[in-house]
Structures are given as structure tokens and as C-alpha cells.
Design a protein around this motif. Structure first.
Motif, short mmCIF file in Angstrom:
data_model
loop_
_atom_site.label_atom_id
_atom_site.label_comp_id
_atom_site.label_asym_id
_atom_site.label_seq_id
_atom_site.Cartn_x
_atom_site.Cartn_y
_atom_site.Cartn_z
N VAL A 173 0.86 -1.18 0.00
CA VAL A 173 0.00 0.00 0.00
C VAL A 173 0.90 1.23 0.00
CG1 VAL A 173 -1.75 1.33 1.24
CG2 VAL A 173 -1.86 -1.18 1.21
N LEU A 174 0.73 2.07 -1.02
CA LEU A 174 1.60 3.24 -1.19
C LEU A 174 0.84 4.51 -0.84
CD1 LEU A 174 4.49 3.95 -2.15
CD2 LEU A 174 3.50 4.35 -4.42
N VAL A 175 1.32 5.23 0.19
CA VAL A 175 0.77 6.52 0.56
C VAL A 175 1.90 7.54 0.50
CG1 VAL A 175 -1.08 5.51 1.96
CG2 VAL A 175 1.11 6.12 3.04
N LYS A 176 1.67 8.76 0.98
CA LYS A 176 2.69 9.80 0.92
C LYS A 176 3.12 10.19 2.33
CE LYS A 176 4.91 13.12 -1.48
NZ LYS A 176 5.86 12.87 -2.58
N ASN A 177 4.41 10.07 2.59
CA ASN A 177 4.97 10.52 3.86
C ASN A 177 5.35 12.00 3.70
OD1 ASN A 177 6.30 10.97 6.24
ND2 ASN A 177 7.85 9.39 5.97
N VAL A 178 4.56 12.88 4.30
CA VAL A 178 4.80 14.33 4.18
C VAL A 178 5.43 14.90 5.44
CG1 VAL A 178 2.92 14.63 2.51
CG2 VAL A 178 2.44 14.88 4.97
N SER A 179 5.86 14.04 6.34
CA SER A 179 6.28 14.49 7.68
C SER A 179 7.52 15.38 7.66
CB SER A 179 6.53 13.28 8.59
OG SER A 179 7.57 12.47 8.07
N ARG A 180 8.30 15.31 6.57
CA ARG A 180 9.51 16.13 6.49
C ARG A 180 9.38 17.30 5.52
NH1 ARG A 180 14.43 11.60 6.50
NH2 ARG A 180 13.92 10.67 8.53
N MET A 181 8.20 17.49 4.97
CA MET A 181 8.00 18.57 4.01
C MET A 181 7.98 19.93 4.67
SD MET A 181 5.18 16.98 1.35
CE MET A 181 4.82 18.62 0.71
N HIS A 182 7.52 19.99 5.93
CA HIS A 182 7.40 21.25 6.65
C HIS A 182 7.27 20.91 8.14
CE1 HIS A 182 5.62 25.01 8.14
NE2 HIS A 182 6.14 25.59 7.07
#
Length: 358
Positions: free
Chosen positions: A321-330
Motif C-alpha cells: 500500500v503506497l501513501v505519501k509521507n509528508v512528515s519532512r516537508m514542513h
């Protein structure tokens, strides 16, 4: 004596470009793909066959011509474009964002947008040599009204971007705050409604009150992410000026015909959007049952905070299952994953994979 490739790159390509990272697209082969806010539904088989026959009849030996005007007229009807307003096409919204930066590239010009937000606002500014100013949202991902107004007063931006709803936070912002920003802006305000098919409100009715407001939409979230059709609406004279920097054949004949076909069957896509909104509500309830913090969504994605985003992302990926890890974007996104809303079956798989990582 000719230079080596390393020398050519070092001396002939801009230093800031050499230091950039290319836009990354995750390998999704064999995965439940829930990382890019795509519509998971394909056309029914009968419509696939009909579209194939229609595309087979397109004159591929000719440059795009009058059918582009037909598409613009169909989009104007679909969007209920106000009288006196114009519409221009882009190869997705990404190209429109780049063309706006190109058209407004005056010495000292600035582009301003809330952050976290869509990465192309800042990237288009950088690539065009413009200054970009990001203004942090509040911890609950609302517009910081004072910070936005102060930044506008200080930097006098040529363009202010307001995503409505925002990516990756998925929320609609306070309308009164938006109006204050629109009133304060010395240049253009671009309302980016990429996720309009899933939103409870639109800025379209208010746009007619302002001569300096442009509104962008796309057929990507409508259900045609692979077709690459974005469109921008605004006062006719303003759109005509920006349209001067558009490449003459930026929309292919195949993309144009596929978009026209889809608009002729917009009821099919409207039903798909309605189903995704129902699935979004089920997902939000399930995330709450898991004890996770998620934010209200007016898009086909949900932002959720998990104890260990890297572990959850990798654990879900291991379960295909592919989601988006945005934890380091901001910094405001610390601990967050962005989940695309899929079909009922895909969402069940996603929840099971996420649950196993907690």
C-alpha cells in the motif's frame, strides 16, 4: 578541445538548478496506489471502447486546431464561466503555474503562498528567478491572517496563491480571511481549485467581483490525471495577456479529444466523486476509531498524524500500500501521512496496513 560532461554541467547549467531535487514520483508497480490524489475509478468498459474508437479517428498528423476551441467552450460551460471572463489551457495546472511566473517575471517580483502548500508554487518561482515567500499556516492548518497581511504589505507580491482546498492539508480556509487577502493584494491572486470536485464550496461566484483574481482548475482530480488538462479562468483581458506566453500547441489532439469525451459524460465522473466523498467520510471515522488525529477534508485526501510516520509508511509499503509521507516537508507536518481516498476495497486494505504498523 571540448569540455568534459562534468565541466559542461558545472559551467553551463545554473547553480541553483544543480542544487535542486527533481520532482519525485514513487514507483507504484504492484501497489495499491494511494499517494497522488488520483481518481481510482476507470471508465466503464462500454465507454472505454467508445473512447478508443474516437481516439483512433483523430488526425495525429495535424497540429492541434479548432478542437482546442471546442474544448475551451466545453470547459467554460462545465465550470459555468461568468460573462466577460476568459479561459486558457495548460498541460495540467503545473504548466499554468509556470506560465504565470514567466508572465510576471519583472525585476524584484515576488510570489507568495501559505505553507505547507503545493510545491510547484515555490518551484516555479525559483526556476523563473523570482523570489518566493512562504507564510506558515497555524498549527491547525488555518490561514494566519495577520502573518499573511503583514507579508503582503512587506513584500508586495506579484502573485499570491491560495489553494482552495489546500494540498497536503485538504482543508478549505476561512472565507472572510481570504477576502481580506484578496483586498490587500497589490498584484494577482490565484485561487487554485484543483480539488473542486470534492469540495463543499467554490470561489467562482466571488471571482467576478475582482479584476485581479484568477481561478485555476484541473481535470486531473475530475478523473483524467493521465490526460494533463489544466485550465485557468479570469477577466478576458488578463487571461489574454498571460496566454501570450503559452506554447502554441501545449495540449495534444489526443488529450483534447479525451477531455471532450469525458465532459460529454460528466455525470459518470460526478457519480465517482460522490462515491469518493462517501468513502472519505468512512475513512475519517475509521481513523478516529484508531485513535489517530486527522483533519477535516474537502479533497480526495486525508492528512493524518501517526506516532511514527517513517515506520508506518515503510510498513504499509511492505504490505503493498503506497501513501505519501509528508512528515519532512514542513515542520507543521511533523508526524503526518497523506492518504488518498480510494475505492472501498483499496481503503480497507490501506486501513488494515496502517493498523498493523501502529
Amino acid at each position: 578541445m571540448s569540455a568534459t560532461l562534468d565541466q559542461l554541467i558545472a559551467t553551463r547549467i545554473r547553480q541553483d538548478v544543480q542544487g535542486m531535487h527533481a520532482y519525485a514520483v514513487q514507483d507504484s508497480r504492484g501497489m495499491v496506489k494511494l499517494d497522488a490524489m488520483e481518481n481510482p475509478h476507470r471508465l466503464p468498459a462500454a465507454l472505454q471502447k467508445e473512447l478508443g474508437e474516437r481516439l483512433a479517428d483523430v488526425a495525429l498528423n495535424r497540429y492541434p486546431g479548432e478542437r482546442i476551441d471546442d474544448l475551451k467552450a466545453a470547459l467554460a460551460r462545465h465550470a459555468q464561466l461568468p460573462a466577460g471572463f476568459g479561459l486558457m489551457l495548460g498541460n495540467g495546472s503545473d504548466e499554468l503555474i509556470s506560465l504565470l511566473a514567466l508572465a510576471c517575471d519583472l525585476p524584484g517580483a515576488t510570489i507568495l503562498a501559505p505553507q505547507p502548500g503545493f510545491v510547484m508554487y515555490a518551484m516555479s518561482a525559483q526556476l523563473q528567478g523570482l523570489k518566493f515567500v512562504g507564510v506558515d499556516l497555524t498549527p491547525d492548518f488555518e490561514l494566519d491572517e495577520k502573518a499573511m497581511l503583514d507579508a503582503i504589505a512587506l513584500h508586495q507580491p506579484a502573485i499570491v496563491y491560495l489553494a482552495y482546498p489546500n494540498n497536503p492539508t485538504a482543508n478549505l480556509w476561512n472565507d472572510a480571511t481570504i477576502e481580506k487577502i484578496v483586498q490587500a493584494a497589490p498584484g494577482f491572486v490565484v485561487i487554485d481549485e484543483a480539488y473542486q470536485p470534492f469540495a463543499s464550496r467554490s470561489y467562482l461566484d466571488r471571482m467576478a467581483k475582482h479584476e485581479h483574481v484568477l481561478l485555476m482548475r484541473t481535470l486531473s482530480k475530475f478523473g483524467l490525471a493521465g490526460v494533463r488538462i489544466g485550465y485557468m479562468m479570469g477577466p478576458q483581458r488578463l487571461v489574454q495577456e498571460i496566454d501570450k506566453v503559452r506554447p502554441p500547441y501545449n495540449v495534444s489532439v489526443l488529450n483534447c479529444e479525451a477531455a471532450l469525451f469525458a465532459l460529454e459524460h460528466e455525470d459518470v465522473f460526478a457519480a465517482q466523486a460522490a462515491e469518493l466523498k462517501r468513502e472519505r467520510a468512512r475513512l475519517q471515522a475509521a481513523l478516529k476509531d484508531l485513535g489517530l488525529k486527522s483533519w477535516p477534508s474537502d479533497a480526495n485526501m486525508i492528512l493524518v498524524r501517526v506516532p511514527d510516520p517513517a515506520a508506518s509508511f515503510e510498513g504499509m509499503k511492505a504490505r503493498k500500500v503506497l501513501v505519501k509521507n509528508v512528515s519532512r516537508m514542513h515542520p507543521l507536518l511533523a508526524g503526518c501521512l497523506r492518504l488518498t481516498v480510494g475505492t472501498a476495497e483499496e481503503n480497507a486494505q490501506m486501513l488494515a496496513a496502517l493498523r498493523s504498523t501502529l
